[in-house]
Design an enzyme around this catalytic site. Structure first.
Site, PDB file in Angstrom:
ATOM      1  N   TYR A   1      -4.532   4.265   6.208  1.00  6.75           N
ATOM      2  CA  TYR A   1      -4.953   3.174   7.291  1.00  6.75           C
ATOM      3  C   TYR A   1      -6.242   3.790   7.665  1.00  6.75           C
ATOM      4  O   TYR A   1      -7.181   3.027   8.130  1.00  6.75           O
ATOM      5  CB  TYR A   1      -3.930   3.218   8.275  1.00  6.75           C
TER       6      TYR A   1
ATOM      7  N   LYS B   1       0.719  -1.136   0.069  1.00  2.50           N
ATOM      8  CA  LYS B   1       0.147   0.012  -0.083  1.00  2.50           C
ATOM      9  C   LYS B   1       0.804   1.305   0.021  1.00  2.50           C
ATOM     10  O   LYS B   1       2.034   1.060   0.490  1.00  2.50           O
ATOM     11  CB  LYS B   1      -0.902   0.146   1.179  1.00  2.50           C
TER      12      LYS B   1
END
Ligand code: NAD
Length: 442
Positions: free
Chosen positions: A272, A187
């Site tokens: 996140y 990510k």
């Protein structure tokens, strides 16, 4: 077959069972536990996956021992999977040997049941050879970025794990798909929606799996909260509040360069908060309102923001209020509130030392409960999930579409900050998640 120290992303401080069934059944029980069963075995056999070719040496030599505990009252002994012999595991080429690869991913691979490292790709051959010796990777399987395509000839590499700066994810995903490898990509997925789409297209065209490494979605406490939400334990959800921040140091690092990072704290640590808002609620945001702050006189923030604040609205009325910063002391948390209770993690999002609490009315009184879970390695769970998907030809829980959707929201957040107006977000055109990861790992 389609055939940061101490525990977060940003290097701010820059330091660098067995019972009488016998082990013979373990492969079968893995398939059952992972919910794939016979179909998976058939798919794997059709694909020529190594373990499907016949019993391994460990399986042929399995020894049966009788139970000494009462099976009606005692818990079954848990043992490592003796059949997961190194030659049976899915092989990974790790591309990029920086902090995350060295400090987390390579050690986690040693704890994996279905995965192993079989090749390395790095721009620094001396460093790569040292690491290859440490992890038993033969010298012939160490490549640099220009000889990356030689991985095509290595049948021991089934998955390419991309752990490079964000701006390089798209190029290496496309190159990996073109040489016939599945891709696990760190990510954030990439720097733009267009890059994300090109990665999905390349993997679809090559009939290879693409998974984005959203490790929190493979973490036990996060999964507990997902379950609580699905079981309506918190009632009707109303608010999600989250923050992820830490001070960055070295102003020359790639995380502060727009072309390599795609942005500042938003794509690195803010993602996140954004991803948790989506997977914990199970909804997709339809509007973003945001602001960013970039001081004029700090050499770290010449190209990217120091901090971002954003509010996401969801169709059911839930709001997510989030912040991410590269300029404040390490702090990572979220709280999800509903009409009948709340659940929170603080710290959240880190590699370890996570903590969860929830509050709800019990026997007429408001009660707060602290949950403790034996620490397990999120990276090992996540990588083994990818291997299970390869073995069973199953769409990963966090496929490319999951990363694409986050990137669509990231772009809406930046647009709102730029224009000072709310930005509408259309719903994703396809589902963004595959089946839940197998419970066996939690
Ligand atoms: P890092 O800077 O420590 O390592 C990056 C690696 O890429 C280095 O080996 C570097 O030599 C190499 N590289 C190749 N070309 C480069 C270039 N042009 N500029 C800079 N480096 C180059 O970074 P990292 O912390 O290991 O992060 C790598 C990826 O992993 C990023 O996408 C990051 O977002 C992601 N990440 C994810 C987590 C997680 O918890 N899932 C944690 C940290 C990082």
């Amino acid at each position: 077959m389609r055939d940061s120290p101490p525990d977060n992303d940003c290097p701010s401080n820059d330091s660098n069972a067995r019972d009488d069934e016998s082990v013979e059944s373990s492969r079968r029980s893995f398939l059952q536990r992972s919910g794939t069963g016979l179909a998976a075995a058939v798919a794997a056999a059709a694909s020529g996956t190594a373990w499907a070719a016949g019993p391994s040496i460990a399986e042929q030599n399995a020894v049966k021992l009788s139970l000494i505990q009462d099976p009606d009252t005692e818990q079954k002994e848990e043992t490592p999977d003796a059949n997961a012999a190194p030659s049976d595991r899915i092989g990974y080429a790790i591309v990029g040997l920086g902090r995350l690869s060295l400090n987390q991913i390579l050690p986690a691979l040693a704890q994996c049941k279905y995965s192993r490292v079989t090749a390395l790709v790095s721009g620094d051959r001396d460093k790569a050879l040292k690491i290859a010796r440490q992890y038993g990777v033969p010298e012939r399987d160490v490549h640099d970025y220009s000889t990356f395509e030689r991985l095509a000839n290595n049948p021991r590499v089934q998955v390419v794990y991309i752990v490079l700066p964000n701006g390089m994810h798209a190029e290496f995903t496309v190159r990996a798909a073109r040489i016939g490898k599945h891709v696990l990509c760190e990510k954030p997925m990439a720097n733009s929606v267009a890059e994300c789409q090109s990665m999905i297209d390349a993997c679809q065209q090559a009939q290879k799996l693409l998974m984005i490494a959203y490790r929190s979605q493979y973490e036990a406490m996060d999964r507990m909260i997902v379950k609580m939400v699905r079981e309506k334990k918190l009632g009707t959800l109303s608010e999600f509040i989250a923050g992820n921040s830490q001070n960055v140091g070295d102003p020359t690092q790639w995380r502060l360069k727009k072309a390599l990072a795609g942005g500042g704290p938003l794509p690195d640590v803010g993602i996140y908060c954004l991803n948790a808002a989506r997977f914990l609620t199970g909804e997709e945001p339809n509007e973003a309102i945001a602001t960013v702050y970039r001081p004029d006189d700090d050499p770290r923030f010449k190209e990217v923001e120091q901090s971002v604040h954003f509010v996401l609205r969801f169709p059911s009325g839930i709001t997510a209020t989030c912040m991410a910063s590269y300029g404040s002391h390490e702090s990572r948390f979220f709280r999800l509130q509903g009409s009948q209770g709340w659940a929170e993690m603080n710290p959240a999002f880190g590699y370890n030392a996570l903590s969860m609490r929830h509050g709800m009315r019990v026997d007429g009184k408001n009660a707060t409960t602290e949950i403790t879970v034996d620490p397990t390695n999120q990276f090992a769970h996540e990588i083994d999930h990818m291997s299970q998907c390869v073995l069973s030809d199953t769409r990963p829980h966090t496929p490319g579409e999951e990363g694409l959707q986050d990137q669509r929201v990231v772009e809406a957040i930046y647009k709102s900050a730029r224009t000072g107006r709310p930005v509408q977000i259309a719903p994703p055109v396809t589902s963004t998640r595959g089946a839940d990861p197998a419970e066996e790992v939690f």
